[in-house]
Design a protein around this motif. Structure first.
Motif, PDB file in Angstrom:
ATOM      1  N   ILE A  83      -2.418   7.497   3.762  1.00  0.00           N
ATOM      2  CA  ILE A  83      -1.285   6.646   3.412  1.00  0.00           C
ATOM      3  C   ILE A  83      -0.451   6.297   4.650  1.00  0.00           C
ATOM      4  O   ILE A  83       0.100   5.202   4.747  1.00  0.00           O
ATOM      5  N   LEU A 249      -4.577   3.434   3.020  1.00  0.00           N
ATOM      6  CA  LEU A 249      -3.596   3.135   1.969  1.00  0.00           C
ATOM      7  C   LEU A 249      -2.212   2.864   2.558  1.00  0.00           C
ATOM      8  O   LEU A 249      -1.197   3.135   1.921  1.00  0.00           O
ATOM      9  N   ILE A 252       0.112   0.852   0.335  1.00  0.00           N
ATOM     10  CA  ILE A 252       0.099   1.259  -1.074  1.00  0.00           C
ATOM     11  C   ILE A 252       1.426   1.868  -1.519  1.00  0.00           C
ATOM     12  O   ILE A 252       1.648   2.084  -2.715  1.00  0.00           O
ATOM     13  N   PHE A 259      -2.229   2.853  -7.129  1.00  0.00           N
ATOM     14  CA  PHE A 259      -2.706   4.105  -6.551  1.00  0.00           C
ATOM     15  C   PHE A 259      -3.091   5.093  -7.644  1.00  0.00           C
ATOM     16  O   PHE A 259      -4.170   5.688  -7.621  1.00  0.00           O
TER      17      PHE A 259
END
Length: 510
Positions: A83, A249, A252, A259
């Motif tokens: 992430i 990600l 995201i 997610f």
């Protein structure tokens, strides 16, 4: 025997293992690293899930990196949720550093720089292997839970899936699903009412709004073909190392619904696809979910229940789930209670709420005569953590403050050139990055509606022609009737007769 000697014996005996294991680092006592007092995590129990927690900047990501590297070395594939975008460096060896050498000298382990086999994946338009799934693969129950639907709305979704099954309409993407929903209360209302019962337009409208919410977070990209096959997550190289699959990600954070949708679909697909492993010596796949609060904070109650159930059941398939987050309280208690390996980096006590959270966190760890756990939690340095694992019999190992080893790979991201080279060499990019938009429910229903509309137009034209024909016939008959008038009337209305009558009248008047 001194306290230090007792501690070394306590740690050594508690971390003895007959099978294969990962050496995470070396134990610490009173701020001093005990060289060769290794903290070991048995591979046999790594499918019992785990937690890596700690405040920002305390070393969670590097610990994750260390675990991923060592699992790959042992032939165990790994899936990482990247992430923050700082894990791609796993593909390149560490450049080394004097502080790394110093750390490893304290631990008692030689340092070796290595790169690892990596696949870069993506849920969005970012470069990497595209991860997709079809609506059909979700099924009505899972899709309803993701959309957080009511019982009535869930029933409508079940009917939609049944209709598509009965009529061989593939549900591949959200466009297909929306089209069938609209059809159920519009053009196909009569058909649905007769076969499945009345469907309320209010229900379909509410479902459509939930679908739009998923679309706005990128669901229109995720749902579709070609579907990702979860077997591709457990590949190994020719030399027996497990692939480290990194899902990018970085975009995201503002799409938590997407997610959690992806995570739940992935876990469900793995559970359905992978065989029961039984009491194996090592796991089949380890998954690290970074920033785990993104799943739990935005999840509905139904979705949380589904996640909790999968966490409890999926370990029998040889799958280990590791949640990475700032505070253990980010993870629901029902899930937290299922986690065997706990790696707790430092927590910061800035407020009364923080101090309360630290006290609660300390209570989640085994009791020890060697630490004041709550105090240690606030005094750990970068790359240090409290560790408690499960031994091969499933018993918690002694709690140990641990100096964690350094990653063998680069602690930085790949350059653009390196990333492009990695993607160009990927077989999975070639396999999954072609967009397929074959005929499915949307196109089939659209054609069906157009055909019905064409038939209706032809019928209306036919009726119009028939009316025109009948009108023409009536006019023709009227004229024909007029032409066939009585002969007497014809004589009386003729011009000759009228002139004669007027002539007679004139004579009479004279």
């Amino acid at each position: 025997m001194s306290k230090k000697e007792e501690f070394i014996k306590h740690i050594t005996e508690g971390n003895s293992t007959k099978g294969d294991y990962i050496t995470l680092g070396s134990a610490m006592l009173d701020g001093e690293t005990i060289t060769d007092a290794f903290i070991k995590v048995p591979l046999k129990t790594m499918n019992r899930h785990g937690l890596i927690a700690g405040a920002t900047g305390t070393g969670k990501t590097k610990t994750l990196q260390v675990l991923a590297e060592n699992l790959s070395e042992k032939g165990i594939p790994v899936l990482l949720m990247d992430i923050k975008g700082d894990l791609s460096g796993l593909a390149q060896p560490s450049p080394g550093h004097a502080k790394i050498d110093e750390r490893h000298a304290k631990i008692g382990l030689p340092f070796e720089a290595k790169g690892f086999p990596v696949e870069i994946m993506s849920l969005s338009q970012q470069d990497g292997v595209r991860l997709r799934a079809t609506v059909s693969e979700f099924g009505p129950v899972l899709l309803s839970r993701i959309l957080d639907l009511s019982e009535t709305q869930t029933g409508v979704v079940a009917v939609i899936f049944k209709y598509c099954d009965d009529n061989k309409l593939p549900l591949l993407d959200l466009k297909d699903f929306k089209k069938v929903l609209q059809y159920a209360t519009q053009q196909g209302k009569k058909e649905f009412d007769e076969a499945y019962g009345r469907i309320s337009s209010a229900s379909t409208g509410a479902i459509l709004r939930k679908v739009v919410e998923i679309e706005q977070q990128g669901g229109d990209i995720f749902f579709g073909e070609k579907s990702f096959e979860v077997e591709d997550l457990v590949r190994t190289t020719r030399d027996g190392r497990g692939y480290i699959n990194i899902i990018r990600l970085t975009d995201i954070q503002d799409k938590p619904k997407l997610f959690s949708t992806f995570m739940l679909s992935l876990l469900a697909e793995i559970y359905e696809t992978f065989p029961e492993q039984g009491d194996s010596d090592k796991p089949e796949l380890i998954m690290f979910i970074d920033e785990a609060h993104l799943i739990f904070n935005q999840a509905s109650k139904a979705l949380l229940n589904q996640i909790e159930n999968i966490v409890k059941l999926i370990r029998s398939k040889g799958i280990g789930l590791y949640f990475v987050t700032q505070n253990p309280t980010d993870v629901p208690e029902a899930v937290l209670g299922q986690l065997g390996l706990k790696i707790q980096h430092a927590l910061r006590a800035f407020t009364a709420k923080d101090r309360k959270a630290i006290k609660l966190t300390a209570q989640n760890y085994p009791l020890t005569d060697y630490y004041d756990t709550a105090e240690v939690l606030t005094s750990l340095g970068i790359g240090e953590a409290l560790v408690s694992a499960l031994d091969e019999k499933g018993r918690p190992t002694p709690l140990a403050a641990t100096l964690v080893r350094a990653p063998m790979s680069r602690m930085d991201i790949l350059t653009e050139t390196e990333l492009n080279a990695l993607l160009d060499d990927s077989k999975l990019v070639t396999k999954y990055n072609e967009t397929i938009d074959r005929e499915s429910a949307y196109e089939m229903l659209k054609a069906k509606i157009e055909k019905a509309e064409n038939i209706k137009e032809e019928e209306e034209e036919r009726e119009a022609r028939e009316k025109e024909r009948q009108r023409t016939q009536r006019t023709t008959r009227s004229r024909t009737t007029s032409n066939r008038m009585n002969p007497v009337v014809k004589v009386l209305t003729s011009a000759t007769f009228i002139r004669s009558v007027f002539g007679i009248l004139k004579k009479v008047m004279k």
